[in-house]
Design a protein around this motif. Structure first.
Motif, mmCIF file in Angstrom:
data_model
loop_
_atom_site.group_PDB
_atom_site.id
_atom_site.type_symbol
_atom_site.label_atom_id
_atom_site.label_comp_id
_atom_site.label_asym_id
_atom_site.label_seq_id
_atom_site.Cartn_x
_atom_site.Cartn_y
_atom_site.Cartn_z
ATOM 1 N N GLU A 85 0.831 -1.274 -0.043
ATOM 2 C CA GLU A 85 -0.114 -0.084 0.014
ATOM 3 C C GLU A 85 0.727 1.294 -0.071
ATOM 4 O OE1 GLU A 85 -3.311 0.027 2.726
ATOM 5 O OE2 GLU A 85 -3.347 -2.017 2.738
ATOM 6 N N LEU A 86 2.150 1.079 -0.148
ATOM 7 C CA LEU A 86 3.004 2.330 -0.053
ATOM 8 C C LEU A 86 3.760 2.278 -1.181
ATOM 9 C CD1 LEU A 86 2.861 1.272 3.321
ATOM 10 C CD2 LEU A 86 3.916 3.630 3.133
ATOM 11 N N VAL A 87 3.015 2.719 -2.506
ATOM 12 C CA VAL A 87 3.517 2.977 -3.724
ATOM 13 C C VAL A 87 3.312 4.039 -4.245
ATOM 14 C CG1 VAL A 87 3.732 0.350 -4.305
ATOM 15 C CG2 VAL A 87 1.582 1.703 -4.694
ATOM 16 N N THR A 88 3.259 5.087 -3.654
ATOM 17 C CA THR A 88 2.985 6.523 -3.982
ATOM 18 C C THR A 88 4.031 7.478 -3.396
ATOM 19 O OG1 THR A 88 1.317 7.083 -2.389
ATOM 20 C CG2 THR A 88 0.485 6.443 -4.636
ATOM 21 N N THR A 89 4.528 8.285 -4.108
ATOM 22 C CA THR A 89 5.621 9.262 -3.944
ATOM 23 C C THR A 89 5.438 10.142 -2.623
ATOM 24 O OG1 THR A 89 4.959 11.130 -5.467
ATOM 25 C CG2 THR A 89 6.557 9.501 -6.210
ATOM 26 N N ASN A 90 3.922 10.265 -2.532
ATOM 27 C CA ASN A 90 3.662 11.117 -1.336
ATOM 28 C C ASN A 90 4.144 10.646 0.066
ATOM 29 O OD1 ASN A 90 1.534 9.491 -1.813
ATOM 30 N ND2 ASN A 90 0.070 10.894 -0.602
ATOM 31 N N TYR A 91 3.832 9.284 0.075
ATOM 32 C CA TYR A 91 4.101 8.436 1.381
ATOM 33 C C TYR A 91 5.693 7.941 1.207
ATOM 34 C CZ TYR A 91 -0.841 7.312 2.128
ATOM 35 O OH TYR A 91 -2.241 7.254 2.309
ATOM 36 N N LEU A 92 6.103 7.972 0.113
ATOM 37 C CA LEU A 92 7.774 7.405 0.188
ATOM 38 C C LEU A 92 8.427 8.733 0.352
ATOM 39 C CD1 LEU A 92 7.403 4.612 -2.633
ATOM 40 C CD2 LEU A 92 7.893 4.364 -0.135
ATOM 41 N N THR A 93 8.423 9.824 0.043
ATOM 42 C CA THR A 93 8.966 10.903 0.212
ATOM 43 C C THR A 93 9.188 11.102 1.788
ATOM 44 O OG1 THR A 93 7.346 12.480 -0.494
ATOM 45 C CG2 THR A 93 9.047 12.111 -2.215
ATOM 46 N N ARG A 94 8.041 11.193 2.393
ATOM 47 C CA ARG A 94 7.720 11.457 3.648
ATOM 48 C C ARG A 94 8.516 10.536 4.410
ATOM 49 N NH1 ARG A 94 3.045 11.862 7.883
ATOM 50 N NH2 ARG A 94 4.223 11.219 9.637
ATOM 51 N N ILE A 95 8.293 9.111 4.225
ATOM 52 C CA ILE A 95 9.156 8.037 4.840
ATOM 53 C C ILE A 95 10.472 8.266 4.987
ATOM 54 C CG2 ILE A 95 9.641 5.803 5.127
ATOM 55 C CD1 ILE A 95 6.570 5.362 4.324
ATOM 56 N N MET A 96 10.966 8.331 3.534
ATOM 57 C CA MET A 96 12.675 8.479 3.185
ATOM 58 C C MET A 96 13.065 9.774 4.000
ATOM 59 S SD MET A 96 12.883 5.451 2.108
ATOM 60 C CE MET A 96 14.578 5.629 1.841
ATOM 61 N N GLY A 97 12.411 10.949 3.565
ATOM 62 C CA GLY A 97 12.883 12.148 4.347
ATOM 63 C C GLY A 97 13.055 11.894 5.865
ATOM 64 N N GLN A 98 12.253 11.378 6.587
ATOM 65 C CA GLN A 98 12.549 11.189 7.965
ATOM 66 C C GLN A 98 13.362 10.005 8.276
ATOM 67 O OE1 GLN A 98 8.294 10.298 9.182
ATOM 68 N NE2 GLN A 98 7.933 12.412 9.826
ATOM 69 N N ALA A 99 13.717 9.183 7.472
ATOM 70 C CA ALA A 99 14.947 8.063 7.753
ATOM 71 C C ALA A 99 16.171 8.449 7.054
ATOM 72 C CB ALA A 99 14.106 6.820 7.430
ATOM 73 N N GLU A 100 16.272 9.610 6.860
ATOM 74 C CA GLU A 100 17.777 9.807 5.887
ATOM 75 C C GLU A 100 19.164 9.416 6.750
ATOM 76 O OE1 GLU A 100 18.645 12.997 3.579
ATOM 77 O OE2 GLU A 100 16.452 13.670 3.067
ATOM 78 N N HIS A 101 19.779 8.726 6.224
ATOM 79 C CA HIS A 101 20.804 8.053 6.902
ATOM 80 C C HIS A 101 21.646 7.279 5.976
ATOM 81 C CE1 HIS A 101 23.093 4.861 9.319
ATOM 82 N NE2 HIS A 101 22.816 5.706 10.538
ATOM 83 N N PRO A 102 23.255 7.431 6.174
ATOM 84 C CA PRO A 102 23.864 6.908 5.030
ATOM 85 C C PRO A 102 23.746 5.279 4.590
ATOM 86 C CG PRO A 102 25.297 8.052 6.651
ATOM 87 C CD PRO A 102 23.695 7.901 7.141
ATOM 88 N N HIS A 103 22.930 4.549 5.632
ATOM 89 C CA HIS A 103 22.723 3.158 5.404
ATOM 90 C C HIS A 103 21.268 2.687 5.136
ATOM 91 C CE1 HIS A 103 26.831 1.651 6.509
ATOM 92 N NE2 HIS A 103 27.103 2.800 7.100
ATOM 93 N N VAL A 104 20.541 4.003 4.554
ATOM 94 C CA VAL A 104 19.210 3.729 4.422
ATOM 95 C C VAL A 104 19.117 4.174 2.779
ATOM 96 C CG1 VAL A 104 17.032 4.290 4.788
ATOM 97 C CG2 VAL A 104 18.374 3.650 6.751
ATOM 98 N N GLY A 105 18.241 3.227 2.152
ATOM 99 C CA GLY A 105 17.763 3.693 0.791
ATOM 100 C C GLY A 105 16.580 3.190 0.243
ATOM 101 N N LEU A 106 16.366 3.226 -1.003
ATOM 102 C CA LEU A 106 15.032 2.811 -1.719
ATOM 103 C C LEU A 106 15.393 1.866 -2.740
ATOM 104 C CD1 LEU A 106 11.828 3.264 -1.540
ATOM 105 C CD2 LEU A 106 12.415 5.089 -3.389
ATOM 106 N N ILE A 107 14.485 0.578 -2.654
ATOM 107 C CA ILE A 107 14.234 0.125 -3.992
ATOM 108 C C ILE A 107 12.928 0.590 -4.759
ATOM 109 C CG2 ILE A 107 13.713 -2.114 -4.974
ATOM 110 C CD1 ILE A 107 14.981 -3.560 -2.524
ATOM 111 N N TRP A 108 13.173 0.863 -6.116
ATOM 112 C CA TRP A 108 12.094 1.450 -6.934
ATOM 113 C C TRP A 108 11.661 0.123 -7.733
ATOM 114 C CZ3 TRP A 108 12.873 4.899 -11.565
ATOM 115 C CH2 TRP A 108 11.456 5.211 -12.319
ATOM 116 N N ASP A 109 10.582 -0.214 -7.347
ATOM 117 C CA ASP A 109 9.542 -1.355 -8.230
ATOM 118 C C ASP A 109 8.915 -0.525 -9.521
ATOM 119 O OD1 ASP A 109 7.801 -2.836 -9.478
ATOM 120 O OD2 ASP A 109 8.332 -4.365 -7.945
ATOM 121 N N ILE A 110 9.383 -0.327 -10.577
ATOM 122 C CA ILE A 110 8.916 0.673 -11.393
ATOM 123 C C ILE A 110 7.249 0.134 -11.741
ATOM 124 C CG2 ILE A 110 9.199 0.996 -13.784
ATOM 125 C CD1 ILE A 110 12.323 0.408 -13.600
ATOM 126 N N PHE A 111 7.225 -1.084 -11.980
ATOM 127 C CA PHE A 111 6.002 -1.537 -12.147
ATOM 128 C C PHE A 111 5.019 -1.490 -11.295
ATOM 129 C CE2 PHE A 111 2.344 -4.981 -12.841
ATOM 130 C CZ PHE A 111 1.815 -4.374 -13.792
#
Length: 304
Positions: A183-209
């Motif tokens: 249920e988390l496949v939209t940029t509004n949710y993901l930018t919020r989550i990733m912005g709050q979790a910024e860390h050198p050892h944290v990133g994202l897998i983009w599932d394009i489809f």
């Protein structure tokens, strides 16, 4: 004539190299893509079969998401001790392959303390395994936004879990990657989550489809919003009819893969394009003996 052909080949080669050096954008476009596939696509294969197919088909790496149907790698003899991890790493290196990602089943959305601890502990085990396997990434996922749980709290829990795991990975070469999933496949949710979790050892897998078919967002817009977090990419294709889709071999479906790959290349993405053939969850789709060797050939057209 022979020497003239050699002269022209050498001259053109030098000219091409000079052009690449003088134009970084051209150099990025000419770079050979790094290809991997997820073992989700071959749930009945042994490690020997996985390694042979990867090497014979021209892959650079394998993404381990279970082995012979067992998703908890710590229960497999290939991954259950320091000695077995070292032996498995040698087997990959002998085939000139690497392990690019360990796909855990750890979910970050749980509020229940017992469930939350269990999932975080699984992710920590995978981080420790990845370090011993010289594997750069461990996949975790958000999965759902429970209806009986405050949405803002759920988003905060996911971010907090990523930060906690990022801190566990400090001092290692491993990054914890949240997959755009469920249920988390939209940029509004993901930018919020990733912005709050910024860390050198944290990133994202983009599932394009997933983000295109479920989130209804154009890949170029997704990339613009999330590119600073993207470390790894999942690639698949499907024919879409209304609200349903049927997975098909790459290039035979409706996924706007060219748009996504062009955006990644133009931005200098150097990570893997990992084929996620979901045979584990969709036994009706084509056999891995067909789909996995087909992918390296099929994806080339998006890079020409």
């Amino acid at each position: 004539m022979h020497s003239r052909r050699n002269f022209l080949r050498t001259t053109l080669g030098l000219a091409g190299a000079a052009a690449l050096q003088s134009d970084p954008a051209l150099a990025r476009l000419a770079a050979k893509p790094r290809l991997a596939f997820s073992t989700l696509g071959c749930p009945k294969w042994s490690l020997d079969t996985i390694l042979k197919t990867a090497a014979d088909s021209g892959y650079d790496a394998v993404e381990i998401r279970g082995l012979e149907g067992e998703l908890d790698l710590s229960k497999r003899s290939e991954f259950n001790s320091p000695a077995s991890l070292s032996a498995t790493l040698r087997r990959f290196r002998d085939k000139k392959l690497s392990i690019c990602d360990l796909g855990s089943s750890a979910q970050m959305h749980h509020a229940d303390p017992v469930k939350r601890q269990k999932n975080l502990d699984e992710a920590r085990r995978f981080i420790d395994m990845a370090q011993q396997l010289d594997c750069p990434f461990v996949r975790v996922f958000p999965d759902s936004l429970p209806k009986d749980q405050d949405r803002e709290k759920t988003l905060d829990l996911i971010s907090q879990g990523l930060l906690e795991l990022g801190k566990h990975a400090n001092g290692s070469k491993v990054q914890v990657l949240l997959e755009s999933h469920g249920e988390l496949v939209t940029t509004n949710y993901l930018t919020r989550i990733m912005g709050q979790a910024e860390h050198p050892h944290v990133g994202l897998i983009w599932d394009i489809f997933n983000m295109w078919v479920e989130g209804k967002e154009a890949p170029a817009a997704v990339h613009t919003a999330l590119k600073k977090y993207i470390r790894h990419v999942h690639v698949k294709d499907a024919r879409v009819t209304g609200n349903t889709h049927q997975y098909v071999l790459l290039g035979q479906g409706d996924a706007p893969l060219q748009e996504a790959i062009t955006a990644l290349r133009n931005d200098g993405y150097k990570g893997f394009y990992s084929f996620e053939w979901e045979k584990m969850w969709h036994p009706e789709i084509a056999q891995p003996e067909l789909a996995i060797p087909d992918y390296p050939k099929a994806i080339r057209k998006y890079f020409t």
